[in-house]
Write a protein that holds these residues in place. Sequence first.
Motif, PDB file in Angstrom:
ATOM      1  N   THR A   1       0.967  -1.124  -0.033  1.00  0.00           N
ATOM      2  CA  THR A   1       0.012  -0.165   0.108  1.00  0.00           C
ATOM      3  C   THR A   1       0.991   1.062   0.262  1.00  0.00           C
ATOM      4  OG1 THR A   1      -0.169  -0.034   2.389  1.00  0.00           O
ATOM      5  CG2 THR A   1      -1.956  -1.027   1.339  1.00  0.00           C
ATOM      6  N   THR A   2       0.674   2.102  -0.874  1.00  0.00           N
ATOM      7  CA  THR A   2       1.238   3.383  -0.926  1.00  0.00           C
ATOM      8  C   THR A   2       0.641   4.545  -1.803  1.00  0.00           C
ATOM      9  OG1 THR A   2       3.484   4.265  -1.359  1.00  0.00           O
ATOM     10  CG2 THR A   2       2.713   2.815  -3.317  1.00  0.00           C
ATOM     11  N   LEU A   3       1.277   5.539  -2.038  1.00  0.00           N
ATOM     12  CA  LEU A   3       0.614   7.018  -2.750  1.00  0.00           C
ATOM     13  C   LEU A   3       1.023   7.161  -3.759  1.00  0.00           C
ATOM     14  CD1 LEU A   3       1.110   9.155   0.538  1.00  0.00           C
ATOM     15  CD2 LEU A   3      -0.918   7.952  -0.195  1.00  0.00           C
ATOM     16  N   ILE A   4       0.203   7.416  -4.583  1.00  0.00           N
ATOM     17  CA  ILE A   4       0.615   8.182  -5.976  1.00  0.00           C
ATOM     18  C   ILE A   4       0.266   9.584  -6.052  1.00  0.00           C
ATOM     19  CG2 ILE A   4       0.481   8.198  -8.384  1.00  0.00           C
ATOM     20  CD1 ILE A   4      -0.492   5.319  -8.575  1.00  0.00           C
ATOM     21  N   ARG A   5       1.336  10.462  -6.160  1.00  0.00           N
ATOM     22  CA  ARG A   5       1.058  11.972  -6.296  1.00  0.00           C
ATOM     23  C   ARG A   5       0.256  12.322  -7.231  1.00  0.00           C
ATOM     24  NH1 ARG A   5       3.527  13.434  -1.572  1.00  0.00           N
ATOM     25  NH2 ARG A   5       4.774  11.692  -0.966  1.00  0.00           N
ATOM     26  N   CYS A   6      -0.621  13.144  -6.956  1.00  0.00           N
ATOM     27  CA  CYS A   6      -1.448  13.850  -8.214  1.00  0.00           C
ATOM     28  C   CYS A   6      -1.405  15.176  -8.080  1.00  0.00           C
ATOM     29  CB  CYS A   6      -2.941  13.334  -8.049  1.00  0.00           C
ATOM     30  SG  CYS A   6      -3.274  11.626  -7.735  1.00  0.00           S
ATOM     31  N   ALA A   7      -1.021  16.042  -9.294  1.00  0.00           N
ATOM     32  CA  ALA A   7      -1.223  17.345  -9.143  1.00  0.00           C
ATOM     33  C   ALA A   7      -2.240  17.915  -8.793  1.00  0.00           C
ATOM     34  CB  ALA A   7      -0.741  17.817 -10.513  1.00  0.00           C
ATOM     35  N   GLY A   8      -2.098  18.792  -7.726  1.00  0.00           N
ATOM     36  CA  GLY A   8      -3.259  19.732  -7.453  1.00  0.00           C
ATOM     37  C   GLY A   8      -4.304  19.032  -6.415  1.00  0.00           C
ATOM     38  N   ALA A   9      -3.865  17.715  -6.289  1.00  0.00           N
ATOM     39  CA  ALA A   9      -5.102  16.941  -5.388  1.00  0.00           C
ATOM     40  C   ALA A   9      -4.293  16.180  -4.157  1.00  0.00           C
ATOM     41  CB  ALA A   9      -5.764  16.085  -6.109  1.00  0.00           C
ATOM     42  N   THR A  10      -5.033  15.802  -3.238  1.00  0.00           N
ATOM     43  CA  THR A  10      -4.539  15.066  -2.212  1.00  0.00           C
ATOM     44  C   THR A  10      -3.683  13.721  -2.771  1.00  0.00           C
ATOM     45  OG1 THR A  10      -6.361  13.864  -1.707  1.00  0.00           O
ATOM     46  CG2 THR A  10      -5.949  15.662  -0.301  1.00  0.00           C
ATOM     47  N   PRO A  11      -2.620  13.172  -2.273  1.00  0.00           N
ATOM     48  CA  PRO A  11      -2.214  11.953  -2.868  1.00  0.00           C
ATOM     49  C   PRO A  11      -3.156  10.907  -2.914  1.00  0.00           C
ATOM     50  CG  PRO A  11      -0.945  12.574  -0.980  1.00  0.00           C
ATOM     51  CD  PRO A  11      -2.040  13.490  -0.894  1.00  0.00           C
ATOM     52  N   LEU A  12      -2.971  10.114  -4.026  1.00  0.00           N
ATOM     53  CA  LEU A  12      -3.970   8.942  -4.104  1.00  0.00           C
ATOM     54  C   LEU A  12      -3.427   7.621  -3.460  1.00  0.00           C
ATOM     55  CD1 LEU A  12      -6.490   7.578  -5.725  1.00  0.00           C
ATOM     56  CD2 LEU A  12      -4.743   7.031  -7.472  1.00  0.00           C
ATOM     57  N   SER A  13      -4.203   7.187  -2.568  1.00  0.00           N
ATOM     58  CA  SER A  13      -3.756   5.798  -1.759  1.00  0.00           C
ATOM     59  C   SER A  13      -3.958   4.725  -2.830  1.00  0.00           C
ATOM     60  CB  SER A  13      -4.526   5.799  -0.530  1.00  0.00           C
ATOM     61  OG  SER A  13      -5.652   5.996  -0.655  1.00  0.00           O
ATOM     62  N   VAL A  14      -3.268   3.949  -2.746  1.00  0.00           N
ATOM     63  CA  VAL A  14      -3.352   2.554  -3.621  1.00  0.00           C
ATOM     64  C   VAL A  14      -2.834   1.448  -3.129  1.00  0.00           C
ATOM     65  CG1 VAL A  14      -3.058   4.045  -6.059  1.00  0.00           C
ATOM     66  CG2 VAL A  14      -0.909   2.983  -4.861  1.00  0.00           C
ATOM     67  N   LYS A  15      -3.124   0.235  -3.537  1.00  0.00           N
ATOM     68  CA  LYS A  15      -2.896  -0.968  -3.211  1.00  0.00           C
ATOM     69  C   LYS A  15      -2.432  -2.102  -4.486  1.00  0.00           C
ATOM     70  CE  LYS A  15      -7.056  -2.961  -2.293  1.00  0.00           C
ATOM     71  NZ  LYS A  15      -8.216  -3.833  -1.282  1.00  0.00           N
ATOM     72  N   THR A  16      -1.522  -2.773  -4.025  1.00  0.00           N
ATOM     73  CA  THR A  16      -1.611  -4.156  -5.066  1.00  0.00           C
ATOM     74  C   THR A  16      -2.878  -5.109  -4.928  1.00  0.00           C
ATOM     75  OG1 THR A  16       0.028  -5.439  -3.600  1.00  0.00           O
ATOM     76  CG2 THR A  16       1.007  -3.961  -5.393  1.00  0.00           C
ATOM     77  N   ALA A  17      -3.393  -5.549  -5.859  1.00  0.00           N
ATOM     78  CA  ALA A  17      -4.637  -6.117  -5.801  1.00  0.00           C
ATOM     79  C   ALA A  17      -4.469  -7.556  -4.927  1.00  0.00           C
ATOM     80  CB  ALA A  17      -5.303  -6.490  -7.045  1.00  0.00           C
ATOM     81  N   SER A  18      -3.040  -8.111  -5.154  1.00  0.00           N
ATOM     82  CA  SER A  18      -2.829  -9.294  -4.108  1.00  0.00           C
ATOM     83  C   SER A  18      -1.323  -9.102  -3.929  1.00  0.00           C
ATOM     84  CB  SER A  18      -3.187 -10.440  -4.607  1.00  0.00           C
ATOM     85  OG  SER A  18      -2.392 -10.441  -6.048  1.00  0.00           O
ATOM     86  N   GLY A  19      -0.671 -10.009  -3.111  1.00  0.00           N
ATOM     87  CA  GLY A  19       0.654  -9.995  -2.730  1.00  0.00           C
ATOM     88  C   GLY A  19       1.470 -10.066  -4.031  1.00  0.00           C
ATOM     89  N   VAL A  20       2.803  -9.510  -4.006  1.00  0.00           N
ATOM     90  CA  VAL A  20       3.975  -9.565  -4.956  1.00  0.00           C
ATOM     91  C   VAL A  20       5.055 -10.158  -4.175  1.00  0.00           C
ATOM     92  CG1 VAL A  20       3.237  -7.578  -6.201  1.00  0.00           C
ATOM     93  CG2 VAL A  20       4.869  -7.411  -4.399  1.00  0.00           C
ATOM     94  N   PRO A  21       6.026 -10.759  -5.098  1.00  0.00           N
ATOM     95  CA  PRO A  21       7.013 -11.431  -4.314  1.00  0.00           C
ATOM     96  C   PRO A  21       7.833 -10.327  -3.260  1.00  0.00           C
ATOM     97  CG  PRO A  21       6.935 -11.958  -6.597  1.00  0.00           C
ATOM     98  CD  PRO A  21       6.074 -11.031  -6.316  1.00  0.00           C
ATOM     99  N   LYS A  22       8.145 -10.790  -2.191  1.00  0.00           N
ATOM    100  CA  LYS A  22       8.812  -9.941  -1.535  1.00  0.00           C
ATOM    101  C   LYS A  22       9.993  -9.105  -2.060  1.00  0.00           C
ATOM    102  CE  LYS A  22      10.661 -10.026   3.328  1.00  0.00           C
ATOM    103  NZ  LYS A  22      11.340 -10.990   4.165  1.00  0.00           N
ATOM    104  N   ALA A  23      10.812 -10.040  -2.644  1.00  0.00           N
ATOM    105  CA  ALA A  23      12.151  -9.346  -3.086  1.00  0.00           C
ATOM    106  C   ALA A  23      11.669  -8.381  -4.405  1.00  0.00           C
ATOM    107  CB  ALA A  23      12.682 -10.658  -3.739  1.00  0.00           C
ATOM    108  N   LYS A  24      10.720  -8.382  -4.672  1.00  0.00           N
ATOM    109  CA  LYS A  24      10.308  -7.393  -5.848  1.00  0.00           C
ATOM    110  C   LYS A  24       9.719  -6.129  -5.278  1.00  0.00           C
ATOM    111  CE  LYS A  24      10.010  -9.599 -10.338  1.00  0.00           C
ATOM    112  NZ  LYS A  24       9.233  -9.466 -11.575  1.00  0.00           N
ATOM    113  N   ILE A  25       9.542  -5.866  -3.977  1.00  0.00           N
ATOM    114  CA  ILE A  25       8.930  -4.617  -3.418  1.00  0.00           C
ATOM    115  C   ILE A  25       9.731  -3.656  -3.928  1.00  0.00           C
ATOM    116  CG2 ILE A  25       8.409  -3.548  -1.391  1.00  0.00           C
ATOM    117  CD1 ILE A  25       7.839  -6.148   0.109  1.00  0.00           C
ATOM    118  N   PRO A  26      11.007  -3.169  -3.849  1.00  0.00           N
ATOM    119  CA  PRO A  26      11.604  -2.079  -4.167  1.00  0.00           C
ATOM    120  C   PRO A  26      11.144  -1.594  -5.589  1.00  0.00           C
ATOM    121  CG  PRO A  26      13.052  -3.192  -2.969  1.00  0.00           C
ATOM    122  CD  PRO A  26      12.136  -4.019  -3.106  1.00  0.00           C
ATOM    123  N   GLU A  27      11.342  -2.580  -6.374  1.00  0.00           N
ATOM    124  CA  GLU A  27      11.208  -2.412  -7.771  1.00  0.00           C
ATOM    125  C   GLU A  27       9.595  -2.045  -8.045  1.00  0.00           C
ATOM    126  OE1 GLU A  27      11.353  -5.126 -11.628  1.00  0.00           O
ATOM    127  OE2 GLU A  27      12.367  -6.070  -9.836  1.00  0.00           O
TER     128      GLU A  27
END
Lengths: 420, 124
Positions: free
Chosen positions: B52-78
């Motif tokens: 779960t993290t944020l995507i910045r949107c110009a002129g609005a509050t940041p958009l909170s987002v999530k991955t619909a399910s898990g991703v491999p732990k090693a791939k989190i940074p990418e």
Amino acid sequence: MMERQLDLLIVGGGPAGLAAAIPAHDAGCRDILILEREQHLGGILRQCIHSGFGLHIFKEELTGPEYAQRYVQMTLERNIPYQCDTMVLDIAPDRTVTATSPVHGVQVFRPKAVVLAMGCRERPRGALGTPGTRCSGIYCAGTAQRLVNLEGFMPGKRIVILGSGDIGLIMARRMTFEGAKVLAVVELMPYSSGLKRNIVQCLDDYGIPLLLSHTVTDIRGRERLEGVTVSKVGPDRKPIPGTEIQYDCDTLLLSCGLIPENELSKTAGVTLDRATAGPVVDQHLCTNVSGVFACGNVLHVHDLVDNVSEEAEEAGKQAAAYVAGTASDVRLVAEVEDGEGVRGLVPRRITGTVTAPVKLMFRPANVYKDAQLETLVDGEVVATRKARIFTPGEMVTALLLPKFLPQDGKCHKVSMRIVQ
Amino acid sequence: MKREITCIGCPMGCLISAEVENGSILSMSGYTCPRGEIYAKQELTTPERAITTLIRCAGATPLSVKTASGVPKAKIPECLAAIHAAKVTLPVKEGQVVLHNVCGTGVDVVATRDISGSWLMVSG
Ligand SMILES: Cc1cc2nc3c(=O)[nH]c(=O)nc-3n(C[C@H](O)[C@H](O)[C@H](O)COP(=O)(O)OP(=O)(O)OC[C@H]3O[C@@H](n4cnc5c(N)ncnc54)[C@H](O)[C@@H]3O)c2cc1C
Ligand code: SF4
């Protein structure tokens, strides 16, 4: 001034307020008003963008905004009236509620019943007695969460977190995701008060050290924070000289616990409990003031919002019954006391004819491994339950079955204790 | 190799001990329900995390987002880098996919709130 009569007034439009309004409406109470001081309904969950909400109620894992939105949706579908941007200033013992808002100015309400659902707030720095200079760069973790998640503002780049409560843990990961370096999470106690899941997924996953039995002993910086000193503490929780670790950081987040927000409850004449800092209620969430109910984090600090919703549902139903004149009998049949290892039992009072199991909740006072939870009635153990671990970070729920409570018109003593 | 993990399947937080050799589990104990067993098997062999993290949107509050399910732990940074670089056009609805198949994981990134400019500013 115009006074508005109404059936049910709900103070606070967070998960608790909304979850109380919905069953009250469904029970036929239609003259409801929810007052919320923020611009939006949803409460603190709007800023909790992580997931972990709703597993019990919705059987799926939701993020805070999603969980809140489900309740907002249910409120909107029922056309339950609400007013945002409205701050409740006072509640009198006769339930007269005074509120103010930019749009309506000062308003006075005379509801037949009130549900208190104001949530909690963070323990401020002053209450912690952290030493050192008063520079900028020191935030409560929840304030930082709001800045980052709702306002899109990053408080700093190199961060130390004092206190390992859930908000601190969640923020350690959040700040890491936003590109900051979290140097350490420092906890005074020998255990964390945060959920296991958060320790694993917010700290361990990113190699962030959790320093148990440590505290911040100095804060450096003139205008902006430049660094902190962390020391180990002994069993007496006093810093041990010679154990100092220096961290160069521009931000210190404080995550040292939450306190129910009960200023209004006090003006209403509601008796507060010393252990929970919330109102003393019976199993129907009724306070000592007739027609005033309390639920959610204003009653006691919960770690699962699902429990908040469940509790609030009962408060809403009871408030609607009170309005309809079918409230349950408030004759005291038992007083509930904390025993060894048990802190902040809710409810404190059991009233009326008990036909359904009474749900009791509390926080363990310490970490107990392979221990037994005992329920006592008038000093006799009536029920026991074994668990491999009890920790202060995880609230315990136990049911008291009606058969254990003698229905003889006398007032009994119920207590719970943890024995090892 | 002996490994100890904390089950995060529920607030119980059971401690699970296991003997793991070359990615296979030789023995495992400590879980107290089937969900814990499933969790431990996965965590010890193919750990995943939902992000779960944020995507910045110009002129609005940041958009909170999530991955619909898990991703491999090693791939989190990418995955985080890809999500943070994503562009969204407002308005956005809760549940809307804002990034498909993030970093080839097969997992979509979805919005967790509506952003239209005002999020429920109506008054009743
Ligand atoms: C940082 C953080 C992380 C959390 N993480 C989790 C988690 O991972 N999983 C989980 O299940 N739970 C979590 N929780 C707990 C969950 O957020 C709470 O249990 C839930 O929000 C409590 O609901 P509430 O309605 O009692 O309080 P709140 O959500 O605080 O709502 C109270 C509302 O009352 C309003 N209010 C207060 N005073 C007044 C007044 N005088 N006049 C008008 N309005 C007023 C406030 O503005 C607020 O909107 C977390 C909580 C926090 C703070
Ligand atoms: S093993 Fe089961 S009971 Fe234990 S933490 Fe995991 S899910 Fe919960």
